[in-house]
Scaffold this active site. Structure first.
Site, PDB file in Angstrom:
ATOM      1  N   CYS A  64       0.876  -1.184   0.000  1.00  0.00           N
ATOM      2  CA  CYS A  64       0.000   0.000   0.000  1.00  0.00           C
ATOM      3  C   CYS A  64       0.909   1.229   0.000  1.00  0.00           C
ATOM      4  O   CYS A  64       1.424   1.635   1.044  1.00  0.00           O
ATOM      5  CB  CYS A  64      -0.923   0.021   1.209  1.00  0.00           C
ATOM      6  SG  CYS A  64      -1.930   1.527   1.255  1.00  0.00           S
TER       7      CYS A  64
ATOM      8  N   ASN B 222       1.213  -6.660  -4.911  1.00  0.00           N
ATOM      9  CA  ASN B 222      -0.240  -6.887  -4.965  1.00  0.00           C
ATOM     10  C   ASN B 222      -0.654  -6.832  -6.440  1.00  0.00           C
ATOM     11  O   ASN B 222       0.060  -6.270  -7.275  1.00  0.00           O
ATOM     12  CB  ASN B 222      -1.000  -5.869  -4.095  1.00  0.00           C
ATOM     13  CG  ASN B 222      -0.703  -4.424  -4.453  1.00  0.00           C
ATOM     14  OD1 ASN B 222       0.193  -4.124  -5.232  1.00  0.00           O
ATOM     15  ND2 ASN B 222      -1.460  -3.509  -3.892  1.00  0.00           N
TER      16      ASN B 222
ATOM     17  N   CYS C 272      -4.492   5.424  -5.335  1.00  0.00           N
ATOM     18  CA  CYS C 272      -3.892   4.126  -5.016  1.00  0.00           C
ATOM     19  C   CYS C 272      -2.437   4.192  -5.479  1.00  0.00           C
ATOM     20  O   CYS C 272      -2.165   4.263  -6.690  1.00  0.00           O
ATOM     21  CB  CYS C 272      -4.640   2.998  -5.725  1.00  0.00           C
ATOM     22  SG  CYS C 272      -3.912   1.377  -5.411  1.00  0.00           S
ATOM     23  N   GLY C 273      -1.518   4.200  -4.531  1.00  0.00           N
ATOM     24  CA  GLY C 273      -0.100   4.388  -4.841  1.00  0.00           C
ATOM     25  C   GLY C 273       0.487   3.230  -5.624  1.00  0.00           C
ATOM     26  O   GLY C 273       1.236   3.437  -6.593  1.00  0.00           O
TER      27      GLY C 273
HETATM   28  N1  LIG Z   1      -6.356  -2.577  -2.147  1.00  0.00           N
HETATM   29  C1  LIG Z   1      -4.987  -2.957  -2.330  1.00  0.00           C
HETATM   30  C2  LIG Z   1      -4.059  -2.482  -1.251  1.00  0.00           C
HETATM   31  C3  LIG Z   1      -3.974  -1.014  -1.072  1.00  0.00           C
HETATM   32  C4  LIG Z   1      -3.306  -0.214  -2.161  1.00  0.00           C
HETATM   33  C5  LIG Z   1      -3.084   1.187  -1.715  1.00  0.00           C
HETATM   34  N2  LIG Z   1      -4.199   2.020  -1.529  1.00  0.00           N
HETATM   35  C6  LIG Z   1      -1.904   1.885  -2.324  1.00  0.00           C
HETATM   36  O1  LIG Z   1      -1.802   3.105  -2.134  1.00  0.00           O
HETATM   37  O2  LIG Z   1      -1.048   1.225  -2.896  1.00  0.00           O
HETATM   38  C7  LIG Z   1      -4.844  -4.469  -2.432  1.00  0.00           C
HETATM   39  O3  LIG Z   1      -5.665  -5.222  -1.861  1.00  0.00           O
HETATM   40  O4  LIG Z   1      -3.912  -4.908  -3.092  1.00  0.00           O
END
Ligand SMILES: N[C@@H](CCC[C@H](N)C(=O)O)C(=O)O
Length: 291
Positions: free
Chosen positions: A79, A167, A227-228
């Site tokens: 994240c 992810n 979302c980074g």
């Molecule tokens: N929802 C994503 C994890 C979070 C990603 C995040 N908001 C970011 O900034 O990278 C997942 O389940 O892979």
């Protein structure tokens, strides 16, 4: 009773990505998926996209092992925006300007800069193998995969690039990221059988080789202002297709991120702000058994 009852938290955001940070380095208790869902409750909770839980470090030289929860209680390996929030919190408390953390995806370094209000996180190297993302079947070339939504002869969205940043991400290339009902298509694509661990779904428009605009439907959290890791995945996927440079600015609904896919070690560096909103303690009533 949950380990989070009465526990202190900080509500932050990474360019609009709603983040809750909890420091549990002095405890051996685990946060459960039920705890994570309870925290997100709109009735007295602290609604968030990701809950970042700092636990005792497992290796010398690291600050913490960080467990990352989506608001549906599922865990994530990465994240980016949440990491910048954690980094700001730690740096403000300790006066440090560099640190190493561990997540389920491995070790990552972070530092303050290149300006005082900016934080850079080394998100590690992307993975492109179909088993790494993972996909449910072999695709030799993951720059585009066969996947579409809508009528077979006139698909609405099709041929995404897929990348793992720790992810799973699928990036659909479009001319206008606001022209699609992401709230409708996001859940269908997130849960498509081709993604055995589900996926984060991004719409991306390449404005020019240095600028890309995105919108993301997050696995386990839904529509987000930022979302980074999706920004990192998009930058890398665009560079792989030779449609963008390795150093790009990504515009998200909540703000901008600088992404560099570093040639010398293949690592992806993400730079942006992190905002502190308020701190508090979790109401124990949130975790009381229902019924
Ligand atoms: N929802 C994503 C994890 C979070 C990603 C995040 N908001 C970011 O900034 O990278 C997942 O389940 O892979």
């Amino acid at each position: 009773m949950s380990a989070l009852a009465n526990h202190a938290f900080a509500k932050m955001n990474g360019i609009g990505n709603e983040i809750v940070v909890v420091d549990m380095r002095d405890s051996t208790s685990k946060v459960t998926p039920d705890d994570a869902r309870a925290v997100a409750s709109p009735r007295g909770g602290v609604p968030y996209d990701q809950l970042m839980v700092l636990q005792k470090p497992r290796f010398d030289g690291t600050e913490a092992f960080i467990s990352i929860y989506n608001s549906d209680g599922s865990e994530a390996g990465a994240c980016g925006n949440g990491m910048r929030c954690v980094v700001r919190r730690i740096f403000e408390k300790t006066g440090q300007s560099t640190a190493t953390f561990e997540t389920a995806a491995g070790l990552l370094n972070a530092w303050q800069g290149p300006a005082p209000d900016l934080y850079t996180v080394d998100m590690g190297a992307p993975k492109f193998g179909w088993q790494d993302i993972p996909l449910d079947q072999e695709f030799r070339d993951t720059r585009y995969i066969e996947l579409q939504i809508g009528p077979i002869d006139n698909p609405i969205l099709h041929s995404p690039s897929v990348v793992s940043m720790g992810n799973p991400h699928a990036i659909f290339w479009v001319d206008d990221v606001n022209a699609y009902d992401l709230e409708r298509f996001g859940p269908l694509l997130e849960n498509h059988p081709i993604f055995p661990e589900r996926a984060n779904i991004t719409l991306a428009h390449i404005v020019d080789p240095q600028h890309i605009t995105i919108r993301t439907w997050e696995r386990g959290a839904g529509l987000t202002r930022a979302c980074g890791s999706a920004a990192c995945a998009t930058a890398v996927a665009a560079a792989r297709l030779k449609r963008a440079e390795r150093n790009v600015e990504i515009t998200l609904p909540g703000g901008k991120l600088g992404i560099e896919w570093r040639e010398r070690d293949d690592h992806v560096l993400m730079t942006g702000t992190a905002t502190f909103e308020y701190e508090g303690r979790f109401d124990p009533a949130l975790f009381a058994p229902v019924g």
